[in-house]
Scaffold this motif. Structure first.
Motif, PDB file in Angstrom:
ATOM      1  N   GLY A  47     -11.824  73.471  30.684  1.00 38.48           N
ATOM      2  CA  GLY A  47     -11.352  73.157  32.096  1.00 38.48           C
ATOM      3  C   GLY A  47     -11.237  74.904  31.877  1.00 38.48           C
TER       4      GLY A  47
ATOM      5  N   ILE B 253      -7.677  78.156  22.299  1.00 36.05           N
ATOM      6  CA  ILE B 253      -7.116  78.204  23.683  1.00 36.05           C
ATOM      7  C   ILE B 253      -6.622  77.450  24.603  1.00 36.05           C
ATOM      8  CG2 ILE B 253      -7.672  79.258  26.207  1.00 36.05           C
ATOM      9  CD1 ILE B 253      -9.439  80.935  25.007  1.00 36.05           C
TER      10      ILE B 253
ATOM     11  N   THR C 242      -4.091  69.305  24.572  1.00 35.66           N
ATOM     12  CA  THR C 242      -5.198  69.133  25.487  1.00 35.66           C
ATOM     13  C   THR C 242      -6.406  68.139  24.311  1.00 35.66           C
ATOM     14  OG1 THR C 242      -5.164  70.798  27.182  1.00 35.66           O
ATOM     15  CG2 THR C 242      -7.405  69.191  27.049  1.00 35.66           C
TER      16      THR C 242
ATOM     17  N   GLN D 246     -15.071  73.936  39.479  1.00 36.34           N
ATOM     18  CA  GLN D 246     -13.993  73.613  38.649  1.00 36.34           C
ATOM     19  C   GLN D 246     -12.444  74.405  39.685  1.00 36.34           C
ATOM     20  OE1 GLN D 246     -12.066  75.823  36.368  1.00 36.34           O
ATOM     21  NE2 GLN D 246     -10.120  74.302  35.302  1.00 36.34           N
TER      22      GLN D 246
ATOM     23  N   GLN E 137      -3.351  69.933  40.337  1.00 35.54           N
ATOM     24  CA  GLN E 137      -4.341  69.363  40.143  1.00 35.54           C
ATOM     25  C   GLN E 137      -4.045  67.890  39.141  1.00 35.54           C
ATOM     26  OE1 GLN E 137      -4.311  72.611  38.832  1.00 35.54           O
ATOM     27  NE2 GLN E 137      -3.160  71.992  36.728  1.00 35.54           N
TER      28      GLN E 137
ATOM     29  N   GLY F 269      -1.442  73.047  24.828  1.00 35.97           N
ATOM     30  CA  GLY F 269      -1.132  73.019  23.308  1.00 35.97           C
ATOM     31  C   GLY F 269      -0.945  71.372  23.007  1.00 35.97           C
TER      32      GLY F 269
HETATM   33  O1  PA5 Z   1      -6.956  74.269  35.764  1.00 34.01           O
HETATM   34  C1  PA5 Z   1      -6.305  73.374  34.767  1.00 34.01           C
HETATM   35  O2  PA5 Z   1      -4.751  73.507  34.971  1.00 34.01           O
HETATM   36  C2  PA5 Z   1      -7.447  72.122  33.821  1.00 34.01           C
HETATM   37  O3  PA5 Z   1      -8.696  72.640  34.251  1.00 34.01           O
HETATM   38  C3  PA5 Z   1      -7.209  73.027  32.302  1.00 34.01           C
HETATM   39  O4  PA5 Z   1      -7.064  74.557  32.060  1.00 34.01           O
HETATM   40  C4  PA5 Z   1      -7.367  72.318  31.168  1.00 34.01           C
HETATM   41  O5  PA5 Z   1      -7.138  70.995  31.352  1.00 34.01           O
HETATM   42  C5  PA5 Z   1      -7.086  72.658  30.006  1.00 34.01           C
HETATM   43  O6  PA5 Z   1      -5.426  72.367  29.560  1.00 34.01           O
HETATM   44  P1  PA5 Z   1      -5.103  73.254  28.895  1.00 34.01           P
HETATM   45  O7  PA5 Z   1      -5.426  75.199  28.607  1.00 34.01           O
HETATM   46  O8  PA5 Z   1      -3.518  73.182  29.022  1.00 34.01           O
HETATM   47  O9  PA5 Z   1      -5.510  73.314  27.056  1.00 34.01           O
END
Ligand code: PA5
Length: 444
Positions: free
Chosen positions: A81, A137, A143, A280, A412, A141
């Motif tokens: 994401g 990334i 996901t 996105q 989201q 922490g």
């Molecule tokens: O836009 C968002 O918040 C999501 O797409 C996150 O970036 C995605 O779910 C990854 O989350 P994280 O960085 O906590 O692993």
């Protein structure tokens, strides 16, 4: 400014007074953003980031990129994401889709953005016998996709170089203070970089989330930030001719007239992942409360041979936004050939970019004649500076567009639903009741 919104082909779909009528709502949205009084106001760190970013960390990102380039053949970037799309989009937009094969630098592969075992095995195969580093990334922490990939990659690296050297080759980009990844990174002594609290995933590419992989690709991150900084000034002006606001207003007007789908289309394949990043950004920002345009995308002329029929002739539910890249990364002169066996000598004696431009112009006229409203985002070229401008343009327009729609563009909540179901079905402790309920539905 090097990114502009050209609405000349929209004239037969939107009257000038429709913009005038909507403009007071833009003024309100602008004020809410500037004064941080609107919905989601605790996630506005991206607004000033191109000026206020952490310069000390920026220097550490550059140093880490130099180290990775010197000691690694491959950088594996694990994230999903907002912790994935921006970095890949920027790298491919600037360095091209085949940068790994063509540029001779460190190869950058993205993973942790799927649960496919085939994809994971391919990544394992790609680093076999190679010197590699990992950039994990995850803001939270926790996901699943990213954590699952990371546990495999970490083991692979430790087996390859030993735990001590592995600790020098794992770079964690995560929350400043909390979360399991941060705790693990501190315990192991991994270099860490911060996802700021007030910057959401889809607004995070100009933090370490994007900057470390982008710098490893050899892209000038100073120029990228400068583009965003200049865009912050240009699109921070409250005026009816602010290009970001005109794009936001166009989306709102067409939505209120019944359009339900926006197709972002570009005639440069290098833009493919920027399309994904855009989807996105706008999908997560606006698709809520049973409202919002559905963002879709095309690469033309490729997709004129697939989606072209629908766009020309299908349900009139969509409008298009073309990204017109004025100068391609490279051009190619078309030579005439003896015998003209393919009948294409009429295209020769000129650069291929001219043919691509004529294809774009022809498509614009065909689609608008077919009843598809079409606006154009013009960008001088896809270099670091201009991509920085473009990112900020899309962010600012998205924030205003979300406020015009009456939603919080910075949360989201819907993303959680599939995760809860997946955890329940996999038997995660605490989800027992939900598991029984879901299984009854699946088996019923
Ligand atoms: O836009 C968002 O918040 C999501 O797409 C996150 O970036 C995605 O779910 C990854 O989350 P994280 O960085 O906590 O692993």
């Amino acid at each position: 400014m090097s990114v502009r919104f050209n609405g000349k082909h929209l004239a037969k779909f939107i009257r000038p007074e429709e913009y005038t009528t909507l403009y007071p709502q833009v003024e309100l949205a602008h004020k809410q953003l500037a004064e941080k009084t609107g919905a989601g106001n605790d996630f506005l760190g991206w607004l000033d980031l191109p000026e206020t970013y952490d310069k000390e960390e920026f220097g550490r990102i550059k140093a880490a990129a130099e180290k990775i380039k010197a000691d690694s053949d491959v950088l594996l970037v694990a994230g999903i994401g907002g912790s994935y799309l921006g970095a890949r989009a920027v790298i491919e937009a600037i360095a091209g889709q085949y940068h790994n094969e063509l540029d001779g630098g460190v190869k950058i592969y993205f993973c942790g953005n799927t649960i496919s075992p085939s994809a994971m095995n391919d990544i394992i195969g790609l680093v076999k016998g190679k010197r590699f580093s990992i950039n994990v990334i995850s803001k939270s922490g926790t996901t699943t996709e990213t954590a699952l990939a990371f546990r495999v990659l970490r083991k692979l690296l430790e087996e390859a170089v030993g735990p001590e050297e592995a600790n020098k080759r794992i770079y964690a980009t995560t929350d400043r203070a909390k979360g399991t990844l941060k705790q693990l990174a501190d315990a192991q002594g991994w270099p860490t970089f911060v996802v700021p609290d007030d910057v959401g995933g889809r607004y995070s590419v100009l933090t370490a989330v994007g900057l470390l992989p982008i710098a490893c690709a050899g892209i000038d991150i100073d120029a990228l930030m400068q583009g965003a900084a200049d865009a912050r000034k240009a699109y921070g002006t409250l005026a009816p001719d602010n290009d970001a606001y005109r794009y936001a207003m166009t989306r709102a007007i067409l939505y209120r007239k019944g359009k339900r789908v926006e197709t972002l289309a570009c005639f440069e394949p290098d833009f493919l992942m920027m399309n994904e990043w855009f989807k996105q950004l706008y999908g997560e920002s606006e698709g809520k409360d049973q409202k919002g345009l559905m963002p879709t995308s095309c690469i033309f002329s490729t997709d004129l041979h697939s989606m072209g029929q629908y766009i020309q002739d299908g349900s009139r539910i969509m409008f298009e936004t073309f990204v017109d890249v004025k100068q391609p990364r490279q051009d190619l002169f078309i030579d005439p050939i003896d015998g003209n066996f393919d009948g294409l000598n009429f295209l020769s004696g000129q650069n291929m970019s001219i043919v691509n431009r004529k294809a774009m112009e022809g498509t614009i006229l065909a689609h608008t004649d077919g009843g598809v409203p079409l606006g154009i985002i013009e960008v001088d070229k896809l270099d670091a500076y201009n991509v920085g401008v473009l990112l900020y343009f899309f962010w600012k327009a998205c924030a205003v567009s979300g406020y015009l729609l009456g939603v919080n563009p910075f949360d989201q909540p819907g993303v959680e639903s599939y995760k809860k179901n997946m955890f329940a079905l996999m038997g995660k402790p605490g989800y027992e009741d939900r598991k029984a309920e879901l299984e009854a539905k699946l088996n019923g």
